[in-house]
Write an enzyme that holds these catalytic residues in place. Structure first.
Site, short mmCIF file in Angstrom:
data_model
loop_
_atom_site.label_atom_id
_atom_site.label_comp_id
_atom_site.label_asym_id
_atom_site.label_seq_id
_atom_site.Cartn_x
_atom_site.Cartn_y
_atom_site.Cartn_z
N LYS A 149 26.53 24.29 -75.84
CA LYS A 149 27.18 23.01 -75.92
C LYS A 149 26.92 22.06 -74.14
O LYS A 149 27.17 21.50 -73.72
CB LYS A 149 28.59 22.65 -76.98
N ASP A 190 26.31 10.54 -85.51
CA ASP A 190 25.04 11.48 -84.85
C ASP A 190 23.90 9.68 -85.11
O ASP A 190 23.63 9.66 -84.04
CB ASP A 190 24.57 12.26 -85.26
N PHE A 224 34.38 18.39 -76.89
CA PHE A 224 35.15 18.45 -77.80
C PHE A 224 33.61 19.42 -79.20
O PHE A 224 32.54 19.44 -78.63
CB PHE A 224 35.91 17.65 -78.73
N ASN A 276 33.26 8.98 -91.17
CA ASN A 276 33.70 10.33 -90.90
C ASN A 276 35.11 10.88 -90.57
O ASN A 276 36.20 9.16 -90.97
CB ASN A 276 33.50 11.18 -90.03
N LYS A 282 25.50 19.61 -72.46
CA LYS A 282 25.52 18.26 -71.85
C LYS A 282 26.21 17.88 -70.34
O LYS A 282 26.79 17.40 -70.70
CB LYS A 282 26.57 18.19 -73.59
N VAL A 292 29.47 11.22 -74.03
CA VAL A 292 29.51 12.20 -73.54
C VAL A 292 28.62 13.02 -72.92
O VAL A 292 28.64 13.02 -71.36
CB VAL A 292 30.58 13.64 -74.06
N PRO A 320 23.41 6.86 -79.39
CA PRO A 320 24.01 7.68 -77.67
C PRO A 320 25.06 8.89 -78.06
O PRO A 320 25.21 8.70 -78.30
CB PRO A 320 24.39 6.87 -76.34
O1 C5P Z 1 26.66 17.37 -80.61
P1 C5P Z 1 28.73 17.31 -80.94
O2 C5P Z 1 28.66 15.44 -81.88
O3 C5P Z 1 29.12 18.25 -81.19
O4 C5P Z 1 29.64 17.34 -79.86
C1 C5P Z 1 30.87 16.58 -79.92
C2 C5P Z 1 31.69 16.25 -78.21
O5 C5P Z 1 30.01 15.24 -77.97
C3 C5P Z 1 32.71 15.64 -78.77
O6 C5P Z 1 33.16 15.77 -77.60
C4 C5P Z 1 32.13 13.75 -78.56
O7 C5P Z 1 33.54 13.24 -78.66
C5 C5P Z 1 31.06 13.73 -78.28
N1 C5P Z 1 29.92 13.19 -78.56
C6 C5P Z 1 29.49 11.99 -78.20
N2 C5P Z 1 28.97 10.98 -78.12
C7 C5P Z 1 28.64 11.34 -79.61
C8 C5P Z 1 28.45 12.78 -80.55
C9 C5P Z 1 29.02 13.08 -80.08
O8 C5P Z 1 30.73 11.81 -77.18
N3 C5P Z 1 26.74 10.48 -79.91
#
Ligand code: C5P
Length: 406
Positions: free
Chosen positions: A341, A282, A327, A214, A345, A312, A309
């Site tokens: 979120k 993701d 974030f 990305n 989380k 966070v 995985p």
């Molecule tokens: O679920 P989403 O991707 O929107 O969440 C964003 C947050 O989760 C960010 O802080 C990102 O760094 C973290 N994240 C992570 N591992 C992932 C996906 C997102 O640590 N696989």
């Protein structure tokens, strides 16, 4: 008590007409409790006598590098180590040029090379000399080397010209010195705390030459790392591939989400605070082809993806998690989705950026955030990511300190 009480200021005077103001400057610094020692160049002594400076500073004045008697008292290296701040005022064009080039041919220029102390200079010279390309280039180099520049002021000059090149007044110089030390003594909200920050994108390999990724530049995560350093934290950055380098931080380079997950989990138990700023993919291709995938006659190609995985969430799910900040990049109903979120989380705090706005967030230099934690919310206005990072870190530090003291 002022911020400069008992501070050791080494005042270097070079040969400009403004040198006569150094008696006043020294008197005001000592009035506020600073200890001042004066070093003069040969030509400075044509403008103000060492005797005057000795009287106002209360200390003998040094001016020679090769004087055995003086070296037996306080030698040039001792002088260099003694200072909390070296202030060169006035600093002539000639001195600035010598200092920039690293020439050490008299006591003052030698001291400037030998001192570990911060150095501030107050330039003073004719306005044409000040605006000369050579002087401007020298000053730019000094700035890059973290030399503090105070002035010059603009106005009528001793030679009759009008323009920039006057030494900043003694009063203002004293204020600058006081502010300088006050700034240094600000409490470091995260002194000695360990912070880990994930930053940048991840790359998910399809075959040996292709990947899915990305546009994350890593700028926000790296700005957070610098802000955490400035608050006294020990910082570890776990970073996907970006073109940045953090200063004074431990850097762990990773490529994929699985690598990032492993690197984070390997060191997370040492951390007080974890900030997940990386744009982690993701999903990743279920298998990575061993050889480059060949083009076929088919118009379609299918890459089956499986979930990565959630780094966070894995951290926040630990038995004793660090203060965990995530974030959220949202395009609508920011508060609702961000708070949801945070709960899902199990985060202590979440910073939401509205990615629907152009010029902020992903891969931009600026950002604006809305920050949520269980008991509160705060808005950080659109600004350069460095500025936003400092404000976010202050919020994190305040909430972290409140949580750990309760
Ligand atoms: O679920 P989403 O991707 O929107 O969440 C964003 C947050 O989760 C960010 O802080 C990102 O760094 C973290 N994240 C992570 N591992 C992932 C996906 C997102 O640590 N696989």
């Amino acid at each position: 008590m002022t911020a400069i009480a008992n501070k050791r200021i080494l005042l270097g005077i070079t040969g400009g007409i403004a040198a006569y103001k150094c008696a006043e400057l020294t008197r005001r610094l000592t009035e506020q409790g600073a200890e001042v020692r004066v070093v003069m160049t040969q030509s400075a002594q044509e403008f103000i006598t060492p005797l005057t400076m000795q009287a106002v500073s209360g200390n003998p004045v040094a001016h020679s590098l090769l004087d055995p008697a003086a070296e037996a008292g306080m030698g040039h290296i001792e002088f260099a180590k003694w200072a909390d701040l070296v202030l060169i005022a006035p600093a002539t064009a000639n001195f600035i040029a010598k200092f920039t080039a690293g020439i050490a041919d008299d006591l003052l220029s030698t001291l400037c090379l030998a001192t570990p102390a911060p150095i501030a200079i107050a330039p003073a010279m004719n306005q044409v000399m000040y605006q000369a390309q050579a002087t401007q280039a020298n000053l730019a180099t000094l700035k890059q080397r973290n030399i503090t520049l105070w002035g010059p002021a603009a106005g009528a000059q001793a030679c009759g010209d009008v323009g920039p090149g006057r030494m900043v007044n003694p009063d203002e110089l004293v204020t600058a010195v006081v502010n300088y030390f006050s700034e240094q003594e600000k409490p470091q909200l995260l002194a000695g705390k360990n912070i880990m920050i994930t930053a940048g994108p991840t790359r998910e390999a399809i075959d040996p030459v292709r990947y899915i990724s990305n546009h994350s530049s890593g700028k926000m995560g790296y700005a957070l790392a610098q802000a955490a350093r400035s608050l006294g934290a020990n910082v570890t950055v776990v970073s996907g591939p970006v073109a940045l380098a953090p200063v004074e931080c431990k850097l762990v380079n990773v490529i994929s989400a699985l690598d990032m997950h492993a690197a984070v989990m390997a060191d997370i138990h040492q951390q007080d605070i974890f900030i997940a700023c990386a744009a982690v993919a993701d999903y990743r291709p279920e298998t990575i082809a061993e050889q480059k995938i060949k083009k076929t006659n088919s118009d379609e190609m299918v890459v089956r993806m499986i979930k990565n995985p959630d780094i966070v969430a894995s951290v926040a799910a630990l038995e004793k998690p660090p203060f965990t900040v995530g974030f959220a990049a949202e395009t609508q109903d920011v508060e609702h989705y961000a708070r949801d979120k945070m709960q899902r989380k199990n985060l202590a705090m979440i910073a939401a950026n509205d990615v629907a706005q152009s010029g902020q967030g992903f891969n931009a230099d600026d950002n604006a955030l809305t920050v949520f934690w269980p008991q509160g919310t705060a808005q950080i206005a659109l600004a350069n990511k460095q500025v936003v990072a400092v404000q976010l870190l202050q919020l994190i530090a305040t909430q972290f300190n409140a949580n750990t003291s309760s």
